[in-house]
Design a protein around this motif. Structure first.
Motif, PDB file in Angstrom:
ATOM      1  N   GLY B  64       0.285  -1.260  -0.018  1.00 34.59           N
ATOM      2  CA  GLY B  64      -0.209   0.276  -0.351  1.00 34.59           C
ATOM      3  C   GLY B  64       1.105   1.656  -0.090  1.00 34.59           C
ATOM      4  N   GLY B  65       1.959   1.532  -0.769  1.00 35.71           N
ATOM      5  CA  GLY B  65       3.013   2.216  -0.186  1.00 35.71           C
ATOM      6  C   GLY B  65       4.395   2.007  -1.725  1.00 35.71           C
ATOM      7  N   GLY B  66       5.417   1.352  -1.364  1.00 35.99           N
ATOM      8  CA  GLY B  66       6.148   0.882  -1.292  1.00 35.99           C
ATOM      9  C   GLY B  66       6.229   0.215  -2.840  1.00 35.99           C
ATOM     10  N   LYS B  67       7.318   1.160  -3.720  1.00 36.98           N
ATOM     11  CA  LYS B  67       7.159   0.220  -5.377  1.00 36.98           C
ATOM     12  C   LYS B  67       8.177  -0.008  -5.617  1.00 36.98           C
ATOM     13  N   PHE B  68       8.074  -1.148  -6.093  1.00 35.12           N
ATOM     14  CA  PHE B  68       9.267  -2.031  -6.979  1.00 35.12           C
ATOM     15  C   PHE B  68       9.945  -1.033  -7.845  1.00 35.12           C
ATOM     16  N   LYS B  69      12.403  -1.297  -7.360  1.00 34.63           N
ATOM     17  CA  LYS B  69      12.697  -0.736  -8.195  1.00 34.63           C
ATOM     18  C   LYS B  69      13.054  -1.583  -8.880  1.00 34.63           C
ATOM     19  N   GLU B  70      12.960  -1.364 -10.821  1.00 35.44           N
ATOM     20  CA  GLU B  70      13.453  -2.949 -10.917  1.00 35.44           C
ATOM     21  C   GLU B  70      15.094  -2.091 -12.483  1.00 35.44           C
ATOM     22  N   GLY B  81      19.129 -10.169 -16.947  1.00 37.11           N
ATOM     23  CA  GLY B  81      18.322 -11.162 -15.428  1.00 37.11           C
ATOM     24  C   GLY B  81      17.278  -9.576 -15.663  1.00 37.11           C
ATOM     25  N   ILE B  82      16.329  -9.603 -14.613  1.00 32.27           N
ATOM     26  CA  ILE B  82      15.473  -8.822 -13.819  1.00 32.27           C
ATOM     27  C   ILE B  82      15.919  -8.905 -12.502  1.00 32.27           C
ATOM     28  N   SER B  83      16.174  -7.228 -11.598  1.00 30.90           N
ATOM     29  CA  SER B  83      16.441  -7.351 -10.101  1.00 30.90           C
ATOM     30  C   SER B  83      15.618  -7.083  -9.402  1.00 30.90           C
ATOM     31  N   ARG B  84      14.254  -6.982  -8.951  1.00 29.98           N
ATOM     32  CA  ARG B  84      13.401  -5.616  -8.290  1.00 29.98           C
ATOM     33  C   ARG B  84      12.925  -5.899  -6.717  1.00 29.98           C
ATOM     34  N   VAL B  85      12.863  -4.658  -6.406  1.00 29.43           N
ATOM     35  CA  VAL B  85      13.754  -4.507  -5.239  1.00 29.43           C
ATOM     36  C   VAL B  85      12.473  -3.435  -4.698  1.00 29.43           C
ATOM     37  N   LEU B  86      11.469  -3.584  -3.271  1.00 29.57           N
ATOM     38  CA  LEU B  86      10.943  -2.606  -2.727  1.00 29.57           C
ATOM     39  C   LEU B  86      11.701  -2.855  -1.380  1.00 29.57           C
ATOM     40  N   GLU B  93      10.221  -3.787   5.174  1.00 30.19           N
ATOM     41  CA  GLU B  93      11.138  -3.334   5.106  1.00 30.19           C
ATOM     42  C   GLU B  93      12.298  -3.447   3.836  1.00 30.19           C
ATOM     43  N   LYS B  94      12.534  -4.344   3.490  1.00 28.89           N
ATOM     44  CA  LYS B  94      13.051  -5.184   2.327  1.00 28.89           C
ATOM     45  C   LYS B  94      12.273  -6.202   1.425  1.00 28.89           C
ATOM     46  N   ALA B  95      12.364  -6.267  -0.077  1.00 30.36           N
ATOM     47  CA  ALA B  95      11.729  -7.109  -0.981  1.00 30.36           C
ATOM     48  C   ALA B  95      12.207  -6.918  -1.929  1.00 30.36           C
ATOM     49  N   GLY B  96      12.233  -8.388  -2.192  1.00 34.26           N
ATOM     50  CA  GLY B  96      13.417  -7.990  -3.353  1.00 34.26           C
ATOM     51  C   GLY B  96      12.698  -9.687  -4.562  1.00 34.26           C
TER      52      GLY B  96
END
Lengths: 372, 372
Positions: B64-70, B81-86, B93-96
């Motif tokens: 409901g707030g964070g967005k993934f950086k790709e 590859g495609i790395s995505r981190v929120l 706090e960290k989602a990869g």
């Protein structure tokens, strides 16, 4: 100086399980000729235990609040250690100073691999060995006060039981290095000057060689060991692990001195040298702490320190032969992990702004400098 | 099921340096027959990329707030590859969530070691291989919301160039596992039930086998690999590394499913199974997050979560074959380290009070339970 070809063998070293002790024994050496006061084993143990007392005492005084908690342990057949940890003090968030003495057996397979023997026909018996070391990591709270690591160790083999006349092997290793989150050039110069002074008492080539060895060591280990690994199954139930390099191209900190496998000088001289190095820890470090421990800092500076602590954890857990030799020979996992900071942080792809103080630190880790 | 004898060989896999891309390509496969839509390579890549989209989308909605950086990257000769981190979202706090496709070459020495060949006379050429995987670690902020890890991967070898008729080898691996700081039995039962349901669609033996494999895997790896190491110098310039066991006797979390080297079932069936497992991640995890993400917590509970995060780092950095296969095959160090939490903590010799909620979690990590 020896070449550094490393033969890696997955094999079990025979070491007994440790048991807690309520009191520090006078010595962890076995009650046979090891205990002769003139032996290098005896004098090295005495030296590291005195160094542990001196360092812990100086840290407690400088901290002005925290006290070390001590754990003593031993093994039935000889050997043991003393782990001391000061946690959440006034100046240090975590300070660990450990000594350990280990008697073990090298398996014959490992011995053959070391000798580079190609044939399985040779069957030497297990090689008894002795190792003793002091190992310490000191993590202050203030982001302007640097982390210090030092480690000094002595290693000896006995003759195999089936070849009693074979000569003993021995070597010294160790080093002291500084890992700040911010560079104060005066601090780094002072730190390196004390290391140089200790080295120069013994050999003018020591400081330049061991300074470079320190820079190379804390770099190489990332390149050669923190490798990314692929798995390959040959379809026959064999799993093959292999690696390809994955560099950070970065040192852990601003260096110091490091040496290993040192046995091509007089043994007495090297014992004196290791003693001088251990005695130089406090004069090299405490004056820096006194200057930096109370400096005001921002949340941003604290967060940068936490990111550098994350990098420290990365170095130590992934490949930490030098850092935790003394800890690891103890075999107590809590002693091993005492090198980790109290807290750390990892941000994805964090890059400090070019030209900032944070960037300057990173630049000095990537391009090691001559500080003196 | 294959035996799990592991042959460790220090060797370099030939993989090109990655280059950043501004756009996601339709496929990372090479433009030859790999791209045939019926190939397992093609369909596996499609599956993991769809799973990446689905998982990231569900995480962003739940956060409901964070967005993934790709970050997208590729290699000139194929793969990428495609790395995505929120990072620092409202819930996590960290989602990869990373996918990668790799073409590489196994060195002949590694191939010989895998085959167990004793002679140096055999000189097969390098073995080309293909690997693709999705790998993810999701660390929430709330100490009652668990960390999730999942990873699904597919591996294929080509015939060596000098033996074009040799058969391809292939296997599937992967798993999904839950690592809470506190146990809510309903959550763990729900999580394991979803895993079981996915498994049962294919084979009634899968869940019990892969549940146990998960428990064993995240245990064994500590015992067999987080070993303490001693150094032995034979006096001839050879440094021998060897190890002795140093157990935590503890699993990383409360398990889930894990399998590896899976090639003794129909290939189509295993592709469907891996797809089902990847599609089960969100239904297994998000309902737990919804229930726990806003629970009030104390400083003490947050500190315990941070200590468990420290343990997670320990597991992942010291030995993380399963966790970061997908990340590691990418070779981007920032992708590798995306599995680490944003923050972590290590206290010396921390022991929760017997009978406390913290103790119950630790007990369940030491003595794995049957949850359903």
């Amino acid at each position: 100086m020896n070449s550094n070809r490393v033969v890696k063998v997955k094999a079990t070293v025979s070491i007994e399980k440790e048991t807690p002790e309520t009191e520090r024994p006078d010595t962890f050496l076995r009650g046979n000729d090891d205990g002769v006061a003139s032996s290098v084993r005896f004098r090295f143990e005495k030296m590291i235990r005195e160094a542990q007392d001196t360092v812990c005492n100086a840290i407690e005084i400088a901290d002005g609040g925290g006290k070390f908690k001590e754990d003593v342990w031993s093994r039935p057949g000889g050997g043991g250690g003393i782990s001391r940890v000061l946690q959440d003090g006034a100046v240090w968030e975590k300070a660990g100073v450990n000594v350990s003495v280990v008697y073990g057996q090298m398996p014959p397979d490992a011995y053959r691999a070391a000798k580079g023997a190609a044939s399985n026909d040779q069957k030497p018996g297990p090689i008894p060995f002795f190792a003793a070391g002091i190992s310490s990591v000191l993590h202050p709270k203030n982001p302007f006060a640097p982390t210090l690591h030092f480690n000094y160790r002595y290693f000896e083999t006995d003759a195999p039981k089936d070849a009693p006349g074979a000569p003993r092997q021995w070597w010294f290793g160790g080093g002291t290095d500084l890992t700040p989150a911010y560079i104060f050039e005066d601090d780094v110069k002072h730190f390196h000057s004390v290391q140089k002074k200790a080295c120069d008492k013994f050999d003018p080539t020591f400081y330049p060689r061991f300074k470079k060895w320190c820079d190379d060591y804390f770099y190489i280990k990332m390149g050669s060991n923190y490798d990314h690994r692929l798995e390959y199954n040959d379809g026959m139930g064999n799993m093959l692990d292999t690696w390809s390099s994955c560099h950070r191209d970065e040192r852990r900190g601003l260096g110091g001195i490091f040496f290993d496998d040192l046995n091509d000088y007089d043994q007495e001289m090297l014992l004196s040298f290791a003693t001088e190095c251990a005695n130089s820890v406090i004069p090299a470090y405490i004056p820096i702490i006194e200057k930096r421990k109370d400096l005001p800092f921002t949340d941003h500076q604290k967060a940068w320190q936490q990111l550098r602590r994350g990098r420290y954890v990365e170095f130590n857990l992934v490949y930490d032969r030098g850092t935790t030799f003394g800890l690891k020979t103890g075999g107590r996992i809590e002693s091993i992990l005492v090198s980790l900071p109290l807290t750390a942080r990892w941000e994805y792809d964090h890059k400090p702004e070019v030209g900032s103080e944070e960037w300057k630190l990173l630049d000095a880790c990537i391009n090691p400098k001559e500080w003196i």
